[in-house]
Scaffold this motif. Structure first.
Motif, PDB file in Angstrom:
ATOM      1  N   THR A 166      12.111  15.273  -8.004  1.00 45.78           N
ATOM      2  CA  THR A 166      12.283  15.616  -6.589  1.00 45.78           C
ATOM      3  C   THR A 166      13.354  16.669  -6.393  1.00 45.78           C
ATOM      4  O   THR A 166      13.174  17.632  -5.634  1.00 45.78           O
ATOM      5  CB  THR A 166      12.630  14.349  -5.782  1.00 45.78           C
ATOM      6  OG1 THR A 166      11.603  13.370  -5.966  1.00 45.78           O
ATOM      7  CG2 THR A 166      12.737  14.673  -4.300  1.00 45.78           C
ATOM      8  N   SER A 167      14.497  16.504  -7.061  1.00 46.31           N
ATOM      9  CA  SER A 167      15.599  17.453  -6.886  1.00 46.31           C
ATOM     10  C   SER A 167      15.228  18.840  -7.403  1.00 46.31           C
ATOM     11  O   SER A 167      15.498  19.853  -6.741  1.00 46.31           O
ATOM     12  CB  SER A 167      16.855  16.937  -7.592  1.00 46.31           C
ATOM     13  OG  SER A 167      16.615  16.727  -8.977  1.00 46.31           O
ATOM     14  N   THR A 195      12.574  20.521  -5.204  1.00 49.57           N
ATOM     15  CA  THR A 195      13.185  20.943  -3.933  1.00 49.57           C
ATOM     16  C   THR A 195      13.966  22.234  -4.113  1.00 49.57           C
ATOM     17  O   THR A 195      13.864  23.164  -3.284  1.00 49.57           O
ATOM     18  CB  THR A 195      14.112  19.840  -3.401  1.00 49.57           C
ATOM     19  OG1 THR A 195      13.351  18.638  -3.185  1.00 49.57           O
ATOM     20  CG2 THR A 195      14.751  20.255  -2.085  1.00 49.57           C
ATOM     21  N   TRP A 241       3.844  19.243  -0.749  1.00 51.52           N
ATOM     22  CA  TRP A 241       4.678  20.310  -1.298  1.00 51.52           C
ATOM     23  C   TRP A 241       4.085  21.684  -0.983  1.00 51.52           C
ATOM     24  O   TRP A 241       4.822  22.629  -0.683  1.00 51.52           O
ATOM     25  CB  TRP A 241       4.836  20.140  -2.812  1.00 51.52           C
ATOM     26  CG  TRP A 241       5.777  19.053  -3.208  1.00 51.52           C
ATOM     27  CD1 TRP A 241       5.468  17.778  -3.588  1.00 51.52           C
ATOM     28  CD2 TRP A 241       7.210  19.138  -3.257  1.00 51.52           C
ATOM     29  NE1 TRP A 241       6.606  17.070  -3.875  1.00 51.52           N
ATOM     30  CE2 TRP A 241       7.688  17.877  -3.686  1.00 51.52           C
ATOM     31  CE3 TRP A 241       8.122  20.155  -3.000  1.00 51.52           C
ATOM     32  CZ2 TRP A 241       9.044  17.608  -3.851  1.00 51.52           C
ATOM     33  CZ3 TRP A 241       9.483  19.898  -3.170  1.00 51.52           C
ATOM     34  CH2 TRP A 241       9.928  18.644  -3.590  1.00 51.52           C
TER      35      TRP A 241
END
Length: 279
Positions: free
Chosen positions: A93-94, A97, A141
């Protein structure tokens, strides 16, 4: 040669440990492979962040240079946290992102798509990575990528209406680098994903061929419906090992497995020789 061999061995050991970053003994084979593949992608992109920042700095775009450098530093930090927590969701996720947001912010800082040489193309790697590693969220996304693309264009004209003052040759070079790098990473991801699918399919086919005739295995993969064929005449041989239970109790486990392996191998040879099928 001894020094060179030691260096190669050390480098190989380092790569193995790096790809095993965040691995958990409880991980499945698939999850372990996904972690290693994702770490390889993250580590592979890090030099690009350092290079892009250095190039912007050399061209006088000091603020723009900070974005790829910050991404690189944060990615190293995320890898360190991942190594400690082993949380693949956190790393995934990080990183996705940051991959999504950083190029969009860089485009705004440089004054638009043209001035930034289409650097927002890098943001597309986020939905692409989600399609491989987080398929349930992939469309979200992609929607986020389209939203950032739509928002960054007017935001760039507001934040920096004069655009970045870089030589035309440098703008073209950045455009070529952006296109080449993004397509290379995309191609490598798709190719690796296709290879994983082929390996998984190969394991399935091997398993089916171990328990089913080749013709039936192919039909089952082509059409996963109940298969029932009619034969007017058929002969079936049932074979059993006499007194197998007391025999197995007297033998070591390895000896039992070796005995069964020799028996099954002999039967497989007879099956192939006489063109019959195993049930």
């Amino acid at each position: 040669m001894g020094v060179l061999g030691a260096a190669r061995s050390g480098a190989s050991h380092f790569v193995v440990r790096l790809l095993g970053l965040g691995a958990d003994p409880a991980d499945s084979h698939e999850l372990r492979a996904q972690k290693a593949f994702f770490v390889a992608i993250v580590v592979g992109v890090l030099p690009a962040g350092v290079l892009w920042g250095a190039l912007y700095w050399a061209l006088g775009e000091r603020i723009a240079a900070l974005f790829p450098w910050c991404y690189t530093a944060l990615s190293v930090g995320c890898l360190a946290v991942f190594a400690k927590t082993r949380s693949f969701r956190f790393l995934r996720t990080s990183e996705l992102t940051m991959i999504l947001v950083t190029p969009a912010l860089l485009q705004v800082a440089l004054g638009g798509i043209v001035a930034s040489s289409g650097v927002i193309l890098w943001s597309f790697l986020a939905p692409l990575g989600a399609a491989v590693f987080d398929r349930e969220q992939a469309w979200k996304w992609y929607a986020a990528f389209l939203a950032l693309l739509a928002l960054s264009i007017p935001a760039a004209s507001i934040v920096r209406p004069d655009e970045a003052d870089m030589p035309y040759a440098a703008v073209l070079a950045f455009a070529a680098l952006n296109i080449a790098a993004v397509t290379l990473v995309s191609f490598a991801v798709v190719l690796a994903f296709a290879r994983q699918r082929e390996e998984a399919q190969g394991r399935v086919e091997s398993l089916l061929l171990n328990i089913l005739p080749d013709e039936i295995a192919q039909r089952l993969q082509a059409d996963p419906q109940a298969i029932a064929d009619h034969f007017d005449d058929a002969s079936v041989l049932f074979a059993d090992v006499v007194d197998f239970t007391p025999l197995a109790s007297r033998l070591d486990a390895r000896e039992v497995v070796g005995l069964l392996d020799r028996l099954f191998t002999s039967f497989d040879e007879l099956v192939d020789r006489h063109e019959v099928e195993k049930i």
